[in-house]
Each structure stands twice: as C-alpha cells, then as structure tokens.
Design an enzyme around this catalytic site. Structure first.
Site, PDB file in Angstrom:
ATOM      1  N   CYS A 279      52.992  71.793  71.806  1.00  0.00           N
ATOM      2  CA  CYS A 279      53.700  70.980  72.798  1.00  0.00           C
ATOM      3  C   CYS A 279      52.672  70.017  73.376  1.00  0.00           C
ATOM      4  O   CYS A 279      51.646  69.768  72.738  1.00  0.00           O
ATOM      5  CB  CYS A 279      54.398  71.850  73.859  1.00  0.00           C
ATOM      6  SG  CYS A 279      53.336  72.890  74.867  1.00  0.00           S
TER       7      CYS A 279
HETATM    8  C1  RB5 Z   1      56.526  67.528  77.796  1.00  0.00           C
HETATM    9  O1  RB5 Z   1      57.836  67.995  77.893  1.00  0.00           O
HETATM   10  C2  RB5 Z   1      55.562  68.640  78.182  1.00  0.00           C
HETATM   11  O2  RB5 Z   1      55.885  69.176  79.423  1.00  0.00           O
HETATM   12  C3  RB5 Z   1      55.557  69.753  77.152  1.00  0.00           C
HETATM   13  O3  RB5 Z   1      55.289  69.226  75.880  1.00  0.00           O
HETATM   14  C4  RB5 Z   1      54.522  70.842  77.366  1.00  0.00           C
HETATM   15  O4  RB5 Z   1      53.247  70.288  77.543  1.00  0.00           O
HETATM   16  C5  RB5 Z   1      54.810  71.868  78.348  1.00  0.00           C
HETATM   17  O5  RB5 Z   1      54.037  72.796  78.574  1.00  0.00           O
END
Ligand code: RB5
Length: 154
Positions: free
Chosen positions: A65
């Site tokens: 993420c």
């Molecule tokens: C973006 O939605 C971001 O919040 C996600 O990719 C992540 O880093 C969350 O922990």
C-alpha cells in the site's frame, strides 16, 4: 512455495514490479488483483489475501500500500496470520527467522523498486529458525487464542 501478492491503488506500480521479480526468481506467484474486479481499499484487499494465507491456499503473502502500515494492520487481524512491515533487508530476514510471519508488507511511497527487490530477496531465502524464538512465537499464538476466546465471551 506459493506466494500471493496484492496492493491497493497506491501500490499498483510497485506490485507489478514485485510480481515480475518474484516470477523471475522462480517462485509460484499469483497476483490476486482484487482491484480489477472490485472498488475496494486496503482493508478488504489485505483481508482477502490474509484469509487465503490462513486457509493455506498460499504459503506466504506480499501486500503493498502507500506505507505498508494499513495492510500490515489488517493482515494481523486474521487469526493465524502474522505480518510485518519491512523496508530494510535485516528486518525482512528477521521477520521469517525470528517471527515466523507469513506476510510481508511494504509501502510504495517509502521504498524504491530496487530496495523493495533486495528486501524481498532476503525474505524469500529466510526460514523460521525456531530455537530461542520458538517459545516466543508459541506465546504469541497462545495469547491470540486467549484473545479469541475472550472476544467470543463478550
Ligand atoms: C492511501 O489510501 C494510503 O492510505 C494507503 O495506501 C496506505 O498507506 C494505508 O496504510
């Protein structure tokens, strides 16, 4: 070894590179690519992969993420799944050798592609060493079970 990989929107490009790298490394990789069929965010994507690891459909999982944090938090909510965020080689090695975690998470906004590949290489070649780490990992499992029973009774 069967490895599942997935990412949210923020991790799509790094995921693509990681899938390619893992395939070149000779492991069996499946890109679960949940975003291709559903408009979901990191909680559902991380949960889906972690459930499938818990059910032993895959031996290990990689979740990407923006930071690696949200994916790590949700994967650790699934009973029997242990996940850690790793942005350096030493932690990736210890995640397997000391913690026996099946899932590694990374942040596409934190690591570049070459470091991500080095981190994954260390993680791929490392296995749980047991030894002095065994009772600690066993204690985590016991506490998880205590927590599960406590939640069931409330
Ligand atoms: C973006 O939605 C971001 O919040 C996600 O990719 C992540 O880093 C969350 O922990």
């Amino acid at each position: 070894m069967r490895i599942a990989v997935d990412s949210d929107d923020a991790g799509l490009e790094l995921k693509r590179l990681i899938v390619e790298y893992l395939r070149e490394s000779g492991v069996t990789v499946e890109d679960l690519n949940m975003l291709a069929s559903q408009k979901v965010d990191y909680p559902d994507i991380g949960y889906n992969l972690a459930r499938r690891v818990a059910q032993k459909e895959y031996d290990r999982g990689v979740l990407i993420c923006g930071t690696g944090l949200g994916m790590c938090m949700i994967a650790n909510k699934v009973e029997g799944v242990y996940a850690g965020v790793c942005h350096d080689v030493y932690s990736a090695e210890r995640l397997r050798k000391s913690n026996d975690a099946q899932v590694i998470t990374m942040g596409a906004r934190v690591v570049g592609p070459e470091l991500a590949k080095s981190v994954l290489a260390a993680w791929l070649k490392s296995e749980f060493e047991a030894g002095r780490s065994a009772p600690k990992v066993q204690r985590m499992r016991e506490l998880e079970e205590i927590e599960r029973k406590r939640a069931g009774n409330s």
